[in-house]
Design a protein around this motif. Structure first.
Motif, mmCIF file in Angstrom:
data_model
loop_
_atom_site.group_PDB
_atom_site.id
_atom_site.type_symbol
_atom_site.label_atom_id
_atom_site.label_comp_id
_atom_site.label_asym_id
_atom_site.label_seq_id
_atom_site.Cartn_x
_atom_site.Cartn_y
_atom_site.Cartn_z
ATOM 1 N N PHE A 1 -12.045 16.391 -9.387
ATOM 2 C CA PHE A 1 -11.249 15.478 -10.200
ATOM 3 C C PHE A 1 -10.051 16.250 -10.736
ATOM 4 N N ARG A 2 -8.873 15.607 -10.701
ATOM 5 C CA ARG A 2 -7.648 16.241 -11.172
ATOM 6 C C ARG A 2 -7.043 15.404 -12.296
ATOM 7 N N PRO A 3 -6.156 16.007 -13.108
ATOM 8 C CA PRO A 3 -5.548 15.227 -14.197
ATOM 9 C C PRO A 3 -4.868 13.949 -13.720
ATOM 10 N N ALA A 4 -4.172 13.998 -12.577
ATOM 11 C CA ALA A 4 -3.484 12.807 -12.075
ATOM 12 C C ALA A 4 -4.462 11.691 -11.707
ATOM 13 N N ASP A 5 -5.732 12.048 -11.472
ATOM 14 C CA ASP A 5 -6.713 11.029 -11.111
ATOM 15 C C ASP A 5 -6.998 10.075 -12.270
ATOM 16 N N LEU A 6 -6.720 10.519 -13.495
ATOM 17 C CA LEU A 6 -6.870 9.615 -14.640
ATOM 18 C C LEU A 6 -5.949 8.408 -14.490
ATOM 19 N N ILE B 1 -0.757 36.093 -10.014
ATOM 20 C CA ILE B 1 -0.998 34.733 -9.539
ATOM 21 C C ILE B 1 -0.449 33.825 -10.630
ATOM 22 N N VAL B 2 0.444 32.907 -10.244
ATOM 23 C CA VAL B 2 1.175 32.131 -11.241
ATOM 24 C C VAL B 2 1.046 30.641 -10.950
ATOM 25 N N LEU B 3 0.722 29.873 -12.002
ATOM 26 C CA LEU B 3 0.705 28.418 -11.909
ATOM 27 C C LEU B 3 2.041 27.895 -12.416
ATOM 28 N N ARG B 4 2.711 27.076 -11.571
ATOM 29 C CA ARG B 4 4.027 26.532 -11.919
ATOM 30 C C ARG B 4 4.085 25.057 -11.565
ATOM 31 N N TYR B 5 5.136 24.406 -12.059
ATOM 32 C CA TYR B 5 5.436 23.048 -11.639
ATOM 33 C C TYR B 5 6.366 23.100 -10.426
ATOM 34 N N PRO C 1 10.342 10.399 -8.310
ATOM 35 C CA PRO C 1 10.308 11.814 -8.704
ATOM 36 C C PRO C 1 9.101 12.112 -9.592
ATOM 37 N N THR C 2 8.451 13.222 -9.308
ATOM 38 C CA THR C 2 7.313 13.643 -10.121
ATOM 39 C C THR C 2 7.189 15.163 -10.029
ATOM 40 N N ARG C 3 6.204 15.706 -10.715
ATOM 41 C CA ARG C 3 5.938 17.143 -10.648
ATOM 42 C C ARG C 3 4.481 17.359 -10.278
ATOM 43 N N THR C 4 4.239 18.415 -9.561
ATOM 44 C CA THR C 4 2.872 18.789 -9.240
ATOM 45 C C THR C 4 2.688 20.266 -9.559
ATOM 46 N N LEU D 1 -2.750 23.099 -7.010
ATOM 47 C CA LEU D 1 -3.981 23.424 -7.738
ATOM 48 C C LEU D 1 -3.907 22.775 -9.104
ATOM 49 N N SER D 2 -4.999 22.188 -9.522
ATOM 50 C CA SER D 2 -5.051 21.557 -10.834
ATOM 51 C C SER D 2 -5.062 22.630 -11.921
ATOM 52 N N PRO D 3 -4.364 22.391 -13.038
ATOM 53 C CA PRO D 3 -4.452 23.351 -14.147
ATOM 54 C C PRO D 3 -5.871 23.493 -14.681
ATOM 55 N N TRP D 4 -6.714 22.464 -14.448
ATOM 56 C CA TRP D 4 -8.104 22.565 -14.879
ATOM 57 C C TRP D 4 -8.867 23.633 -14.113
#
Length: 197
Positions: free
Chosen positions: A14-19, A126-130, A140-143, A162-165
């Protein structure tokens, strides 16, 4: 003590966008109930040519219900594929591998070879970015994407969603196998946050 050679698998069920998709599904169901309760019946038009079991559609309700059924079918397909293919990453003593593959419609498909892979000795962070994207090439959106960086700060290899979760699990696995590698959340570049298990 022998080095830990077990592989850690990170699955994203489950990912945040799935909400948002769940909210759309609930709205579609509520709209369908409203259509059945509030829209008066129209003419019953037979479809098909099976005279033993005649089938038909209501000319008032059917045009309203068909799009709702299509939306619910898509949401069911999306979550079905996500439950069947949840693999996001595999991390072991040698490298980190990312598998999150999604198509243009955000559907998760069977993982093949890693979409992004980095041996520990080739990266320092290892870096998480938009990343800016477009839904259906229109909206337009961000992932969120996970990227690898060399010691000189330049990117290494490819990126993968990758989900931030899942970032805390990535940080914990990285700390186990390569504690010298920094895992950072830079979705807000003005306030980067280093993840420690």
């Amino acid at each position: 003590m022998a080095p830990d050679s077990r592989e850690i698998t990170i699955n994203e069920w489950f990912r945040p966008a799935d909400l948002l998709w769940l909210a759309v599904g609930v709205l579609a169901i509520a709209t369908g109930v409203w259509v059945l309760a509030s829209v008066p019946e129209g003419d019953f038009v037979e479809v098909g040519n099976n005279s033993a079991y005649p089938q038909g559609v209501d000319t008032h309700r059917a045009p309203l219900l068909v799009p709702l059924i299509a939306v619910l079918g898509f949401i069911g397909l999306k979550f079905g594929l996500q439950l069947r293919y949840p693999l996001a990453a595999r991390i072991d003593r040698y490298s980190v591998k990312l598998y999150a593959r999604t198509g243009r419609l955000g559907l998760r498909f069977r993982p093949g070879p890693p979409l992004a892979e980095a041996p520990w000795d080739a990266i320092s962070r290892i870096v998480l970015r938009y990343r800016r994207t477009k839904v259906l090439n229109l909206i337009p959106t961000r992932t969120t994407v996970l990227t690898f960086e060399r010691p000189n700060g330049k990117p290494y290899g490819h990126t993968a969603t990758l989900s931030p979760w899942s970032l805390p699990a990535v940080a914990a696995a990285t700390a186990r196998f390569a504690p010298q590698i920094q895992v950072t959340d830079e979705r807000n570049p003005n306030n980067p946050r280093i993840h420690t298990p």
